[in-house]
Design an enzyme around this catalytic site. Structure first.
Site, PDB file in Angstrom:
ATOM      1  N   ASP A 165       0.844  -1.196   0.000  1.00  0.00           N
ATOM      2  CA  ASP A 165       0.000   0.000   0.000  1.00  0.00           C
ATOM      3  C   ASP A 165       0.880   1.246   0.000  1.00  0.00           C
ATOM      4  O   ASP A 165       1.697   1.435   0.901  1.00  0.00           O
ATOM      5  CB  ASP A 165      -0.894  -0.013   1.240  1.00  0.00           C
ATOM      6  CG  ASP A 165      -2.025   1.001   1.156  1.00  0.00           C
ATOM      7  OD1 ASP A 165      -1.807   2.080   0.559  1.00  0.00           O
ATOM      8  OD2 ASP A 165      -3.107   0.728   1.692  1.00  0.00           O
TER       9      ASP A 165
ATOM     10  N   LYS B 234      -0.926   9.816   0.291  1.00  0.00           N
ATOM     11  CA  LYS B 234      -0.947  11.139   0.908  1.00  0.00           C
ATOM     12  C   LYS B 234       0.258  11.292   1.837  1.00  0.00           C
ATOM     13  O   LYS B 234       0.575  10.397   2.613  1.00  0.00           O
ATOM     14  CB  LYS B 234      -2.241  11.342   1.690  1.00  0.00           C
ATOM     15  CG  LYS B 234      -3.486  11.385   0.809  1.00  0.00           C
ATOM     16  CD  LYS B 234      -4.735  11.629   1.632  1.00  0.00           C
ATOM     17  CE  LYS B 234      -5.966  11.685   0.728  1.00  0.00           C
ATOM     18  NZ  LYS B 234      -7.211  11.906   1.524  1.00  0.00           N
TER      19      LYS B 234
END
Length: 244
Positions: free
Chosen positions: A150, A154
């Site tokens: 993952d 951000k």
């Protein structure tokens, strides 16, 4: 049958966990639920005893677990299991350990392994850090594979990324000298972070040179995550580090 070693070398045979118990035991992350199909639920019921390894928190003799002495490959976060299944089909001389917290992905791979008649794959439905710390002996692994972790894209979430200095040090401990760490990502800034972390980790040397990458190896099948990234215009970085 699970094979565990206590601190004094005595074999310990715990009872199997149910699927619900496995979910409750996980404490270091929030499990992604996703869509759990009846077929995937049946896969846990029927095939977990054959391929599953319940987390107990004690070191394991991996040769006993697999019933043979062979090179050991760990894939962390195998997703839907496509890469691990492909590797098991095409590299039968290796023993494979897969770790994944996403239950539908585990169920899908269980069905695939049963269909293939695989005998040299074992799966954890648990937290990789816990498994590595408490169940894998130092120097027991010949290779660790981490494909498309993952990216937490951000910036404020970058601290949640898997590849961090402490985790890299843990991976080095579990690899034998002469083993290797193979990672792939389709996020440029995550590749940069991987280089930053791994190039600074004692015991790892980039096979392609400082901040280098290698072509996609034959043993890694293209995943749906990779295809999705390429459709978005992302390139893919394969990083291969030797344990020295």
């Amino acid at each position: 049958m699970m094979n565990l070693l206590s601190n004094d070398g005595v074999q310990v045979l715990p009872r199997p966990f149910t699927l619900n118990e496995r979910r409750r035991e996980v404490r270091s992350f929030v499990l992604r639920q996703g869509h759990f199909t009846p077929a995937q639920k049946r896969a846990f019921d029927h095939y977990w005893p054959r391929f599953g390894v319940d987390f107990i928190g004690q070191l394991r003799d991996l040769d006993v677990l697999f019933g043979r002495s062979a090179p050991k490959v760990l894939e962390v976060g195998f997703g839907n299991g496509a890469a691990l299944r492909f590797a098991a089909q095409h590299e039968p001389r290796y023993d494979y350990i897969g770790i994944e917290v996403y239950a539908p992905g585990v169920g899908r791979l269980l069905n695939g392994l049963a269909e293939d008649g695989s005998r040299h794959v074992r799966l954890y439905h648990y937290d990789a850090v816990e498994v590595l710390n408490k169940e894998i002996v130092d120097g027991a692994l010949d290779e660790i594979r981490i494909y498309f972790p993952d990216p937490w894209h951000k910036k404020r979430h970058h601290k949640r990324r898997l590849i961090q200095p402490l985790f890299a040090t843990l991976l080095v401990r579990k690899l034998r000298v002469g083993g290797c760490l193979h990672m792939a990502t389709d996020w440029a800034d995550y590749a940069e972070q991987m280089w930053d972390v791994l190039d600074a980790t004692p015991g790892l040397v980039n096979r392609a040179g400082l901040r280098g990458q290698v072509p996609c190896p034959d043993w890694r099948v293209q995943t749906r995550f990779e295809r999705r990234g390429q459709n978005l215009g992302h390139r893919v970085w394969d990083l291969l580090y030797d344990r020295v």
